[in-house]
Design a protein around this motif. Sequence first.
Motif, PDB file in Angstrom:
ATOM      1  N   GLY A 174       0.958  -1.285   0.104  1.00 18.45           N
ATOM      2  CA  GLY A 174      -0.091  -0.167   0.181  1.00 18.45           C
ATOM      3  C   GLY A 174       0.886   1.027  -0.064  1.00 18.45           C
ATOM      4  O   GLY A 174       0.683   2.198  -0.727  1.00 18.45           O
ATOM      5  N   GLN A 197      -2.908   5.739  -5.253  1.00 16.10           N
ATOM      6  CA  GLN A 197      -3.112   4.563  -5.721  1.00 16.10           C
ATOM      7  C   GLN A 197      -3.815   4.496  -6.946  1.00 16.10           C
ATOM      8  O   GLN A 197      -3.960   3.527  -7.813  1.00 16.10           O
ATOM      9  CB  GLN A 197      -3.627   3.902  -4.715  1.00 16.10           C
ATOM     10  N   LEU A 234       2.429   1.660  -3.517  1.00 20.88           N
ATOM     11  CA  LEU A 234       1.601   2.216  -4.349  1.00 20.88           C
ATOM     12  C   LEU A 234       0.972   3.554  -4.182  1.00 20.88           C
ATOM     13  O   LEU A 234       0.411   4.390  -5.382  1.00 20.88           O
ATOM     14  CB  LEU A 234       0.341   1.427  -4.545  1.00 20.88           C
ATOM     15  N   ALA A 235       1.250   3.815  -2.890  1.00 22.90           N
ATOM     16  CA  ALA A 235       0.824   5.397  -2.562  1.00 22.90           C
ATOM     17  C   ALA A 235       1.918   6.318  -2.823  1.00 22.90           C
ATOM     18  O   ALA A 235       2.034   7.644  -2.532  1.00 22.90           O
ATOM     19  CB  ALA A 235       0.610   5.410  -1.115  1.00 22.90           C
TER      20      ALA A 235
END
Length: 649
Positions: A10, A108, A13-14
């Motif tokens: 996470g 994202q 992807l951020a």
Amino acid sequence: MQRLSAASLGDLLAGDLRAFGGPSTIEPLAGRIRAEQVSIVLRNTSLGMVANILNAATFVMAVWGSPDQTKAILWASVIIVAAGFVGLRARSSFLSVKPRSVSRRTTQNLVRNAFLFGTWWGALPVLFFGGATSAAQVVITCLSAGMIAGGAASFYTIPIAAIAYTLPIFIGSAVAIGWVEDAVNLPVAILIVSYAITLFRAVLAHASEFTQRFILQAESENAIRRDVLTSLPNRFSFNERLENALVDAKQFDQHFALLLFDLSNFDEVNDHFGRAIADAVLVEVAARLRKSTRESDGIARLEGGEFAIIAARDIRPDQITSLAKQIIDAMRGPFLIEGREIYCRASLGIALAPTDGLDANQLLRCVDTALHRAKAQGAGTIQFFSPGDDEAAARRHALERDLASALANDQLSLAFQPFLDLASDRIRGFEALLRWQHPTFGEIPPSEFITIAEETGLIHSIGHWVVKTACLAAARWPRDLRVSVNLSVVQLKDKALLDGIEVALAEAGLEPRRLEVEITETVLISNFEETISLLQSLISLSVTVALDDFGTGYSSLTYLRKLPLSRLKIDRSFVQDMLTDADCAAIVRSLVELAHELRIEVTAEGVETPQQLDYLRRVRCDEAQGYLIGKPIRIGDIPGSLKSGASLT
């Protein structure tokens, strides 16, 4: 481990750069960095989508008339429609107000969309390269290379988005080249790999540099917005937060409260204990403010001992009153600094938005007016702004403006109230009392305009005039009469005060022993050592010193022993109650005895009845002053008063 992996994915992807060895950031700074990254991508997206459309059209023209024409048109149609839709939305988003922070989800989603576009372009060589002519293969190779370069340029601030876009194109190109048996394909493959690696390293370097630069900029901005001493937001940051709160109040009908908190004796602490101790007090005040407020409350230090709090949650008057009481109560205990116990006097004013205004200047004026009323009512007071305060503020502003010219316009005058010697029943002298006859408001009480004079610095010129005028008046009286003038704490800090008194005595031709200066007990905690030095210089001139309002402030036997006093003046509050209150009677009697032991004379203030005068005679008080002895009179009425011999009027 699975949770950790999911969290790491996470973060990746951020846009988190830690996976690539870049700098790490924490919220909310990361949100601000994402906002800047997304803004740059949006700025480049419209042009990038135009390139997508042109490249798709170029490919269709390259295979026009071939068996793949229809399939190419279908493939290109998807690109053209998607690029047009994304380009229009990106332009609209870029032209709208830029947010201060962007969520992880937004980044994202951007990475996901980049991957979808990259995958569709990666399908181009897989679908068409093998059956294309040599010329079409060159076009496909150039288009793939161009899209890799374009994607890297568009997403240079977000490496994971650049990878999501370019990796499918790179894989698609590698697969297509591998299927075709041609000697030239090996060097082409090597060229593409080198090209991709170079681009990725450039993107990563740019992204790391961009993030690091933003972090340094944010740290610099944070330093500008922070008070160096307390680490609280400063006035600059407070002004920003207040403007944001007002915008929310206007747009979303949100209410908030503005609290202005002030240490009214901070200057005294600074003068008496020194700057280092005063700074330590402010640090402790800031710590107590943090503990007594809520996380949602915005605290800022404005200047000196003044702090502001913006409360945007639970702002009913009773809730705000409770918050204000917590703040005031937190300041009641002593501040233990370097072995000293220091007590601070705090007051607090409150204004409510939008009730009291939706303009920053208006709201600040309202809360400042409320604070001024709270300070006037004494330490520990909490006051809400009320419409009636506007009239009081207007009056104060007018008085501040007009006081500067009051001397020049002959609006200031002196009245003289006599002292009665209780042993001889003769007038021993007069106290000079300052009066102001305002052309509009009439007679202004000294308790109102003296404070204004002290705050504006006019007290120095006015005080010099009082001393000079009193000396000139006393020079015309019998030589056994003295004149007494009051000096404020502010005047005693003036280095030119001593010279001014010497000049006034010389110009009037008045013997120094006939001038008495009165100071209040406030002086005893304000620059005590320097005050002693000044008073000793006055004593060396033969000017006498009286301590006024004794018993109501910071009475200390140590102070009485150290101060070069000639007289104590017992406050009227003790004199008025001494015949009905045994404690007050005992205090008056004890003060007279104590002063006589220290070879100090005593004057009792506020004598209004013969019974009070008789009691003072019995306890051997030296002098009395009050309406029973005589009311304040004009300079011109003094000779008549002395000729009539009226000691009791």
